[in-house]
Structures are given as structure tokens and as C-alpha cells.
Design an enzyme around this catalytic site. Sequence first.
Site: not given
Ligand code: ARG
Length: 299
Positions: A94, A197, A199, A293
Site C-alpha cells: 500500500n 482495495h 487487490d 497485500c
Molecule cells: N489493515 C490494512 C488496512 O486496512 C490492510 C491492508 C491490506 N492491503 C491491501 N493491499 N489490500 O489498511
Amino acid sequence: MSRAIYRSVSELRGFSLKSADPMPGPRGILMCPPDYFDVVDVKNPFMVGQAGKVAKDAARRQWEGVRRAFEAAGKPVSSIEPLANLEDMTFCANTCFTGLSPSGERICLLSQMLHPSRRREVAASEAFFQALGYRIAHLRDREAFFEGGGDALWHPERRLVWGGYGFRSNINPYEDIAALFDAPVILLKLVNERFYHLDTCFCPLTSEAVLIHAAAFDAASLELILKIFPMVVSIGEEEAVEAMALNGCVVDGKTVVIHHGAKAASRHIQAMGLEVSHVDTSEFHKSGGSVYCLKNFIF
Ligand code: ARG
């Protein structure tokens, strides 16, 4: 001159996969050990009721399993030093979006995280990619939100970016991406908060095939996916949520590292002639993340 940004099939006007230039894939993987991984608040629906429920030792073993799976698939894994109090830092997808310019210059576009508690993670990725000699880029709009490789995904082997927006990223960062990487961008609107997201609901496997969860997208976005990819398979909600089945990561168009519970996805992947490398990421699902992620790409 910035390249085109497409939001609907009518805007494509003849653009197809054939008009997208080839682009080399990543050479390596970046990960961040889960030393301080935890669920302390709710940033997405997966995190509801999970505060304090992470089994730390299991998370560590699972993370090592993902690292080994990438290495076994032929990608060297580098890691970034985890920082105390940054409980989501292990989700290093991210913090930035990396790739190559047409001349081969390596570029790292820094994210602007929605949640203030994740903003300090970005500097660590910046330092890592800067040390590798990447050109570091910032969004022109410093107020916009953009969550890097969680929402911006390269089309396999092509100079083409799929850009998710709606929950964690805004649209205008994709204008920067189109210009910086000299790549067309296809925008996909996320409409179901569970799939916050890109992904979590869109997993390109090869230049021709993608796994998705169809209900995560609005109609125009779904139509774009169906128009560009010759093969589209939608995975049902239960597996998409419980096994984070769309958060697998393909390595060199050959091996897909994916949570072992993604049963239907695994069968489809194998039917397409790709290999499945099963890992367990259940501790990370409590925070809304799985394989994709937990990594970023090094070009
Ligand atoms: N707990 C993190 C958030 O909500 C999880 C991120 C997961 N990352 C992803 N690329 N889907 O920001």
C-alpha cells in the site's frame, strides 16, 4: 503528454490489449516482517471484532511461509525494517506503486494513505526504493488519497495499469500514473466496501486471464474487464471474503501464491495451466490482507 485514462467501454475507441506495449515484470519482491503486526482499530470490514485477536506467533510463521513461497517460485525477497507502533506496515503493497518508464527508468510513486495511522509507513518505502536508485515521485495533488499497489495493478506483461478507486484511492492520482509511467490506465470503481482495495477483488493471472469478484464493481467497470480480458472468472463472495481468494499473487505468469482456502480459485488457476502455491494467511485476514497485500514489487 499523458496517456489515455478509460472509464467505460465507449471511451476505449479501439484500444485493446494488442495496442498495449509489452513491459517486463518485476525482478524481486519486497516484504516487511510482521514484528508489530496487530489489529488495533477498524480500517476495513475485515477488522470488525478482531482487535487484540491476532496470534502473533502464527502470523510470523505464516509470513515466513509466504516469503518462502515467493522464493521457491523464483523471486528473491528483500525486506524492509518494521517499525514499532505501525501495526499495518507488513502490508507493504500500500505504501507506493512501482514500475518502469518506457526507457527502463525505475519509478516509485509514493502513496498518500487514507488512514493517518498508516502515513508514517510511506517514508520507509521511500528510503528503500531511493537506496535502490529509483526515481521517487509524489502525487501532484497532495490532498488526494492513493494506496499504491493495493489499488493500482499492472496488467501482466503489458504497459497498462488497472486503477481501483472508491474507498482508499481517488481518481486523480491515476492521471499522475498515466503521465509518469507513460501507460494507459483503466479505471475500476469499487462499490462494495468489503472489497475496499482493488487487490481484494481483481487478480490478473496472465495477459489473457483474470479472476475477479464481479459484485465488487459497478457495471461500467465490469464491462471494461470483460472487454479487455479474453478470460474472466468470477469467484463467489464466500471464498472471496473468507479465503481472500482474489488476493493471490502470480509470479512470472506461472505460479500463483494464494491462501489454501481459495479452493475454487485454485481449481480455475490449475485449469488454466498455472501452478498453485498454497500458503496460510489466516492471521492477516483479520486485518483485511493476504498474499498480495504483504508484498510490493521490485523492478
Ligand atoms: N489493515 C490494512 C488496512 O486496512 C490492510 C491492508 C491490506 N492491503 C491491501 N493491499 N489490500 O489498511
